[in-house]
Design a protein around this motif. Structure first.
Motif, mmCIF file in Angstrom:
data_model
loop_
_atom_site.group_PDB
_atom_site.id
_atom_site.type_symbol
_atom_site.label_atom_id
_atom_site.label_comp_id
_atom_site.label_asym_id
_atom_site.label_seq_id
_atom_site.Cartn_x
_atom_site.Cartn_y
_atom_site.Cartn_z
ATOM 1 N N ALA A 195 0.813 -1.214 0.000
ATOM 2 C CA ALA A 195 0.000 0.000 0.000
ATOM 3 C C ALA A 195 0.847 1.265 0.000
ATOM 4 C CB ALA A 195 -0.935 -0.007 1.207
ATOM 5 N N ASN A 196 2.046 1.202 0.625
ATOM 6 C CA ASN A 196 2.895 2.392 0.754
ATOM 7 C C ASN A 196 4.113 2.363 -0.171
ATOM 8 O OD1 ASN A 196 1.220 3.416 2.785
ATOM 9 N ND2 ASN A 196 2.319 2.288 4.372
ATOM 10 N N ARG A 197 4.118 1.467 -1.132
ATOM 11 C CA ARG A 197 5.295 1.314 -1.994
ATOM 12 C C ARG A 197 5.585 2.546 -2.830
ATOM 13 N NH1 ARG A 197 2.782 -3.150 -6.241
ATOM 14 N NH2 ARG A 197 0.963 -1.904 -6.864
ATOM 15 N N ASN A 198 4.553 3.358 -3.091
ATOM 16 C CA ASN A 198 4.772 4.583 -3.879
ATOM 17 C C ASN A 198 5.619 5.613 -3.131
ATOM 18 O OD1 ASN A 198 2.471 4.909 -2.101
ATOM 19 N ND2 ASN A 198 2.040 6.825 -3.139
ATOM 20 N N ARG A 199 5.858 5.384 -1.839
ATOM 21 C CA ARG A 199 6.706 6.294 -1.058
ATOM 22 C C ARG A 199 8.188 5.934 -1.140
ATOM 23 N NH1 ARG A 199 3.424 6.101 4.689
ATOM 24 N NH2 ARG A 199 1.373 6.811 3.958
ATOM 25 N N GLN A 203 14.965 6.763 -7.024
ATOM 26 C CA GLN A 203 16.303 6.495 -7.550
ATOM 27 C C GLN A 203 17.000 5.333 -6.850
ATOM 28 O OE1 GLN A 203 17.546 8.019 -10.351
ATOM 29 N NE2 GLN A 203 15.425 8.768 -10.384
ATOM 30 N N LEU A 204 16.276 4.620 -6.016
ATOM 31 C CA LEU A 204 16.847 3.513 -5.250
ATOM 32 C C LEU A 204 17.099 2.301 -6.146
ATOM 33 C CD1 LEU A 204 17.533 2.341 -2.396
ATOM 34 C CD2 LEU A 204 15.134 1.612 -2.270
ATOM 35 N N VAL A 205 18.227 1.633 -5.931
ATOM 36 C CA VAL A 205 18.543 0.371 -6.601
ATOM 37 C C VAL A 205 18.439 -0.743 -5.559
ATOM 38 C CG1 VAL A 205 20.302 -0.968 -7.824
ATOM 39 C CG2 VAL A 205 20.043 1.492 -8.292
ATOM 40 N N VAL A 206 17.613 -1.752 -5.846
ATOM 41 C CA VAL A 206 17.308 -2.787 -4.857
ATOM 42 C C VAL A 206 17.745 -4.161 -5.365
ATOM 43 C CG1 VAL A 206 15.488 -3.922 -3.517
ATOM 44 C CG2 VAL A 206 15.334 -1.468 -4.013
ATOM 45 N N TYR A 207 18.381 -4.926 -4.467
ATOM 46 C CA TYR A 207 18.746 -6.313 -4.731
ATOM 47 C C TYR A 207 18.101 -7.181 -3.654
ATOM 48 C CZ TYR A 207 22.376 -3.971 -7.445
ATOM 49 O OH TYR A 207 23.046 -3.161 -8.320
ATOM 50 N N PHE A 233 8.737 -3.564 -4.871
ATOM 51 C CA PHE A 233 9.768 -2.689 -5.436
ATOM 52 C C PHE A 233 9.655 -2.465 -6.942
ATOM 53 C CE2 PHE A 233 11.809 -4.538 -1.622
ATOM 54 C CZ PHE A 233 12.116 -3.357 -0.957
ATOM 55 N N GLN A 234 9.186 -3.464 -7.675
ATOM 56 C CA GLN A 234 9.176 -3.343 -9.126
ATOM 57 C C GLN A 234 8.302 -2.176 -9.569
ATOM 58 O OE1 GLN A 234 9.855 -7.549 -10.728
ATOM 59 N NE2 GLN A 234 8.287 -6.785 -12.064
ATOM 60 N N ASN A 235 8.801 -1.396 -10.515
ATOM 61 C CA ASN A 235 8.112 -0.214 -11.056
ATOM 62 C C ASN A 235 7.945 0.915 -10.036
ATOM 63 O OD1 ASN A 235 7.726 -1.526 -13.582
ATOM 64 N ND2 ASN A 235 5.908 -2.554 -12.766
ATOM 65 N N GLN A 236 8.617 0.785 -8.893
ATOM 66 C CA GLN A 236 8.579 1.843 -7.886
ATOM 67 C C GLN A 236 9.960 2.456 -7.677
ATOM 68 O OE1 GLN A 236 5.674 2.850 -6.611
ATOM 69 N NE2 GLN A 236 4.651 1.237 -7.780
ATOM 70 N N VAL A 237 11.011 1.674 -7.888
ATOM 71 C CA VAL A 237 12.387 2.132 -7.703
ATOM 72 C C VAL A 237 13.104 2.111 -9.048
ATOM 73 C CG1 VAL A 237 12.454 1.350 -5.313
ATOM 74 C CG2 VAL A 237 13.208 -0.198 -7.136
ATOM 75 N N LYS A 238 14.321 2.632 -9.063
ATOM 76 C CA LYS A 238 15.065 2.732 -10.319
ATOM 77 C C LYS A 238 15.354 1.362 -10.916
ATOM 78 C CE LYS A 238 19.262 4.819 -12.258
ATOM 79 N NZ LYS A 238 20.484 5.618 -11.944
#
Length: 270
Positions: A195-199, A203-207, A233-238
């Motif tokens: 629900a809060n993923r849009n926050r 520019q974050l890179v996540v592994y 994370f997908q489509n929310q971060v870089k």
């Protein structure tokens, strides 16, 4: 008459100078805001957050191995956040170390969704205190198990207010749907993270790394729970990358010391 013409010319020249300078006056605040938004401090710490039951000493061996692999001995500062919000420190950060490790652990190390939420708030207390002390404006982070959930909750709930940039986040065996075995069941914590993923920082890179002791998980966390990170994370971060580690030390507890993961931290996080 001549005096009036001179006076008139003076104001014309002054007006022309003002008009020529006006774009600069308008542009300067935007330039300053751009510089503030893009400036990166020399120091960029790497935060490490352990899972439930683990203390702030959890990553001593990992940091030793990372320092050995890199050939550079980075500082290690350990912080324990007490339940009343006070902080206990051990270790130091050298003045010339621009990439120190900071481990944040918690006095209350119990498992459970409610306590993970509390730990995210306690991490925020430590983060703000450390940022004030060391004046960094960007960082990277790694969380093992529930530590990955703590960091994700912090980035959704509090990071934006700190005006600090998150560069990279690595989660190791993070149970985004807790220990739920049924892939058709969503836990309240997973729903909250979605629900809060849009926050999350754009520019974050996540592994996200999963361990494979069996065909269904690492012995504690089901594959499905780790894999659900893609829905957060997908489509929310870089960039978002998901990986699975198998072989020796691929069970949940030993993953931070797994040599493949040490190499992944060295390659992608540092």
């Amino acid at each position: 008459m001549r005096r009036e013409r001179t006076f008139h010319s003076f104001w014309l020249i002054l007006g022309a100078i003002f008009l020529l300078c006006l774009p600069g006056f308008i542009w300067r605040p935007h330039q300053e805001a751009h510089v503030r938004a893009n400036y990166r401090s020399m120091i960029a710490p790497v935060f490490l957050v352990p899972g439930s039951s683990a203390t702030q000493n959890r990553f001593n061996a990992l940091v030793k191995e990372l320092n050995k692999e890199s050939g550079t001995k980075h500082s290690l500062l350990r912080v324990e956040v007490m339940t009343d919000g006070t902080l206990k420190y051990s270790g130091t950060i050298r003045q010339d170390d621009m990439r120190p490790y900071i481990v944040v652990g918690f006095q209350n190390r119990h498992d459970g969704a409610a306590n993970i939420e509390n730990q995210a708030k306690w991490f925020g207390i430590a983060f703000r205190a450390l940022q004030k002390t060391y004046a960094f404006n960007h960082f990277s982070a790694m969380g093992h198990s529930n530590g990955g959930l703590v960091l994700t909750l912090f980035m959704e709930d509090e990071l934006a207010a700190t005006h600090v940039h998150a560069d990279q986040l690595m989660t190791i065996a993070a149970p985004f749907n807790l220990e739920e075995q049924n892939p058709k069941v969503d836990t309240p914590l997973f729903d909250r993270l979605c629900a809060n993923r849009n926050r999350l920082p754009k520019q974050l890179v996540v592994y996200s790394i999963a361990g494979s002791k069996t065909y269904t998980g690492d012995g504690i966390v089901p594959f499905d729970s780790v894999n659900r990170g893609k829905y957060i994370f997908q489509n929310q971060v870089k960039n978002f990358t998901q990986m699975t580690v198998t072989g020796a030390n691929a069970n949940h507890a030993n993953l931070p010391e797994n040599q493949q993961i040490v190499s992944l931290i060295q390659q992608y996080l540092l």
